[in-house]
Design a protein around this motif. Structure first.
Motif, PDB file in Angstrom:
ATOM      1  N   ARG A 139      -0.397   7.492   0.475  1.00  0.00           N
ATOM      2  CA  ARG A 139      -0.893   8.114   1.697  1.00  0.00           C
ATOM      3  C   ARG A 139      -2.403   7.906   1.813  1.00  0.00           C
ATOM      4  O   ARG A 139      -3.108   7.717   0.818  1.00  0.00           O
ATOM      5  CB  ARG A 139      -0.618   9.623   1.675  1.00  0.00           C
ATOM      6  CG  ARG A 139       0.841  10.014   1.679  1.00  0.00           C
ATOM      7  CD  ARG A 139       1.426   9.953   3.066  1.00  0.00           C
ATOM      8  NE  ARG A 139       2.707  10.681   3.103  1.00  0.00           N
ATOM      9  CZ  ARG A 139       3.537  10.670   4.130  1.00  0.00           C
ATOM     10  NH1 ARG A 139       3.219   9.985   5.217  1.00  0.00           N
ATOM     11  NH2 ARG A 139       4.665  11.352   4.093  1.00  0.00           N
ATOM     12  N   ARG A 140      -2.894   8.020   3.045  1.00  0.00           N
ATOM     13  CA  ARG A 140      -4.326   7.894   3.269  1.00  0.00           C
ATOM     14  C   ARG A 140      -5.057   9.071   2.620  1.00  0.00           C
ATOM     15  O   ARG A 140      -4.648  10.218   2.771  1.00  0.00           O
ATOM     16  CB  ARG A 140      -4.611   7.858   4.771  1.00  0.00           C
ATOM     17  CG  ARG A 140      -6.042   7.463   5.106  1.00  0.00           C
ATOM     18  CD  ARG A 140      -6.118   6.790   6.465  1.00  0.00           C
ATOM     19  NE  ARG A 140      -5.719   7.699   7.532  1.00  0.00           N
ATOM     20  CZ  ARG A 140      -6.576   8.287   8.353  1.00  0.00           C
ATOM     21  NH1 ARG A 140      -7.872   8.079   8.201  1.00  0.00           N
ATOM     22  NH2 ARG A 140      -6.159   9.062   9.316  1.00  0.00           N
ATOM     23  N   ARG A 141      -6.120   8.764   1.927  1.00  0.00           N
ATOM     24  CA  ARG A 141      -6.928   9.783   1.237  1.00  0.00           C
ATOM     25  C   ARG A 141      -8.290   9.837   1.918  1.00  0.00           C
ATOM     26  O   ARG A 141      -8.983   8.816   2.016  1.00  0.00           O
ATOM     27  CB  ARG A 141      -7.066   9.427  -0.239  1.00  0.00           C
ATOM     28  CG  ARG A 141      -7.657  10.521  -1.118  1.00  0.00           C
ATOM     29  CD  ARG A 141      -7.387  10.173  -2.577  1.00  0.00           C
ATOM     30  NE  ARG A 141      -7.966  11.126  -3.497  1.00  0.00           N
ATOM     31  CZ  ARG A 141      -7.635  11.199  -4.790  1.00  0.00           C
ATOM     32  NH1 ARG A 141      -6.734  10.378  -5.292  1.00  0.00           N
ATOM     33  NH2 ARG A 141      -8.201  12.101  -5.578  1.00  0.00           N
ATOM     34  N   VAL A 142      -8.646  11.008   2.410  1.00  0.00           N
ATOM     35  CA  VAL A 142      -9.909  11.158   3.148  1.00  0.00           C
ATOM     36  C   VAL A 142     -10.681  12.346   2.589  1.00  0.00           C
ATOM     37  O   VAL A 142     -10.146  13.172   1.845  1.00  0.00           O
ATOM     38  CB  VAL A 142      -9.655  11.379   4.657  1.00  0.00           C
ATOM     39  CG1 VAL A 142      -8.893  10.207   5.259  1.00  0.00           C
ATOM     40  CG2 VAL A 142      -8.918  12.693   4.911  1.00  0.00           C
ATOM     41  N   LYS A 197       0.857  -1.183   0.000  1.00  0.00           N
ATOM     42  CA  LYS A 197       0.000   0.000   0.000  1.00  0.00           C
ATOM     43  C   LYS A 197       0.897   1.239   0.000  1.00  0.00           C
ATOM     44  O   LYS A 197       1.238   1.770   1.048  1.00  0.00           O
ATOM     45  CB  LYS A 197      -0.917   0.003   1.223  1.00  0.00           C
ATOM     46  CG  LYS A 197      -1.885  -1.175   1.254  1.00  0.00           C
ATOM     47  CD  LYS A 197      -2.753  -1.144   2.507  1.00  0.00           C
ATOM     48  CE  LYS A 197      -3.726  -2.317   2.526  1.00  0.00           C
ATOM     49  NZ  LYS A 197      -4.565  -2.301   3.749  1.00  0.00           N
ATOM     50  N   HIS A 215      -4.945  14.434   1.030  1.00  0.00           N
ATOM     51  CA  HIS A 215      -3.872  13.481   1.275  1.00  0.00           C
ATOM     52  C   HIS A 215      -3.222  13.858   2.601  1.00  0.00           C
ATOM     53  O   HIS A 215      -2.617  14.929   2.723  1.00  0.00           O
ATOM     54  CB  HIS A 215      -2.833  13.533   0.156  1.00  0.00           C
ATOM     55  CG  HIS A 215      -3.222  12.753  -1.050  1.00  0.00           C
ATOM     56  ND1 HIS A 215      -2.400  12.590  -2.141  1.00  0.00           N
ATOM     57  CD2 HIS A 215      -4.350  12.057  -1.348  1.00  0.00           C
ATOM     58  CE1 HIS A 215      -3.001  11.855  -3.049  1.00  0.00           C
ATOM     59  NE2 HIS A 215      -4.187  11.526  -2.585  1.00  0.00           N
TER      60      HIS A 215
END
Length: 403
Positions: free
Chosen positions: A320-323, A317, A393
């Motif tokens: 980066r976390r995408r919110v 993975k 991001h």
């Protein structure tokens, strides 16, 4: 010109892990396991006590029963003769269950006398016994390849005496800055000169990914200097250049790489900051040519180079976390390119609230200090209203922590 998504897809399609090496267990911390780890034996390796107390037969354990204490079993001993009828063995946490016993009564549920123990309550068969293999069974896949090795993985691997661990090799990343205006760290810059800070920022980012930065210095504004340093950089696993990739008279990176046999895969990306970015390959070596403005350098590294390095390191993975978050103020941008808006994000009432980190000029470094996320603003839009939902991001873990 490539779109943002096209560029990321192209780059990731061209990179892969570069090999496997076996390293001592503690040197594997933070790295990626390169092969499934199969448990060579059971954990626990024998039935053992989960409590300090008395090993008993459950069928003999009615409340008020008094049993003869015939042995003492601390952790680390081998049980002797089987437990006889009407008897109990005093046992410590982790000690093997003696033959004939099937349960453990905690010490606090008993009353001890001289050579005997009286049970204050009944006992269920199997109570307070850790059964052989109940944690990890021999032959099972204990840790899957692709796992980041942290404290739990170290604990399990050490429990199986795995002194050497197969992990994906760390890429060696050559980094080169370009330009006659640059001087090295520790030098007092004269008028018109600037410190070569980009190479250090990129090296820091490479190191945080888990790869190994190799600082090759400054390519001066001559083709000879470019060819010499770039040729040296192509001996590494990855090559990153900073500046010299636009269309100016002294922007020599593109032509020098072509002379050295680098196949150009991407030339410019529809993003801002960071549009004048290029990507190519020389056999298995990926080459990233990043823009020279400090913010553009850091953001293009974050969005394009970092995922590639993580994939090469074996991460499954790499992004980066995408919110989803919400703008706290209106924002206006020129249409035509995807904008990376530097924002400071807070969590309010369970929602991510994004506030601009200041000037969005690509040379304003202090906004990178203030931001902890990038808001991705679509290319076809110009005006964004306060309260509007946008993609974020998240750049660090600060949003998941408390003071």
């Amino acid at each position: 010109m490539s779109t943002y998504e096209e560029a990321r897809a192209t780059i990731l399609s061209k990179v892969a892990p570069i090999g496997v090496e076996r390293v001592p267990l503690m040197d594997a911390v933070g790295r990626i396991l390169a092969a499934d780890f199969t448990a060579p034996w059971d954990i626990p390796a024998w039935d053992n006590s989960a409590m300090d107390g008395f090993a008993v037969r459950a069928e003999e354990c009615a409340p008020g029963t008094t049993l003869k204490v015939t042995s003492f079993l601390p952790a680390g001993v081998t049980p002797g003769a089987p437990l006889e009828n009407g008897c109990a063995a005093r046992i410590m946490t982790g000690a093997p269950i003696p033959p004939g016993a099937d349960s453990v009564v905690p010490h606090e549920e008993t009353h001890s006398g001289e050579g005997v123990v009286t049970l204050l309550r009944g006992c269920v068969k199997g109570a307070n016994v850790r059964v052989r293999g109940e944690d990890v069974a021999a032959g099972s896949n204990a840790i899957t390849a692709g796992t980041v090795i942290g404290p739990p993985q170290v604990s399990l691997l050490a429990s199986f005496s795995a002194a050497m661990v197969p992990v994906y090799r760390r890429p060696r990343v050559a980094i080169i800055s370009t330009g006659d205006e640059l001087v090295e760290l520790g030098t007092q810059p004269a008028y018109g000169q600037i410190i070569n800070s980009n190479i250090l920022a990129v090296a820091a980012a490479v190191r945080l990914c888990g790869a190994e930065p190799l600082l090759l210095g400054i390519a001066r504004d001559t083709m000879e200097s470019h060819l010499d340093l770039l040729a040296e950089g192509l001996k590494a696993d990855v090559l990153i250049t900073s500046a010299g990739v636009s269309a100016g008279d002294r922007d020599l990176v593109r032509s020098a790489l072509k002379k050295l046999g680098v196949v150009e895969e991407i030339w410019k990306v529809g993003v801002k900051p960071g549009g004048p970015m290029a990507f190519g390959t020389k056999e298995a070596v990926p080459v990233f040519s990043l823009p020279g403005n400090p913010v553009a350098t850091m953001i293009t590294f974050e969005e394009f180079v970092r995922p590639a390095l993580l994939k090469m390191l074996g991460h499954g993975k790499p992004f980066r976390r995408r919110v989803k978050g919400f703008l706290s103020e209106p924002v206006r941008m020129k249409p035509g390119t995807l904008h990376f808006l530097r924002v400071a994000v807070t969590v309010e009432n369970g929602r991510y609230l994004a506030t601009t980190a200041g000037s969005q000029k690509s040379g304003t470094i202090k906004t990178m200090l203030r931001c902890n996320a990038l808001a991705l603003l679509p290319a076809e839009r110009t005006d964004f209203t306060a309260g509007e939902e946008v993609d974020l991001h998240l750049l660090d873990n600060s949003l998941d922590m408390e003071s």
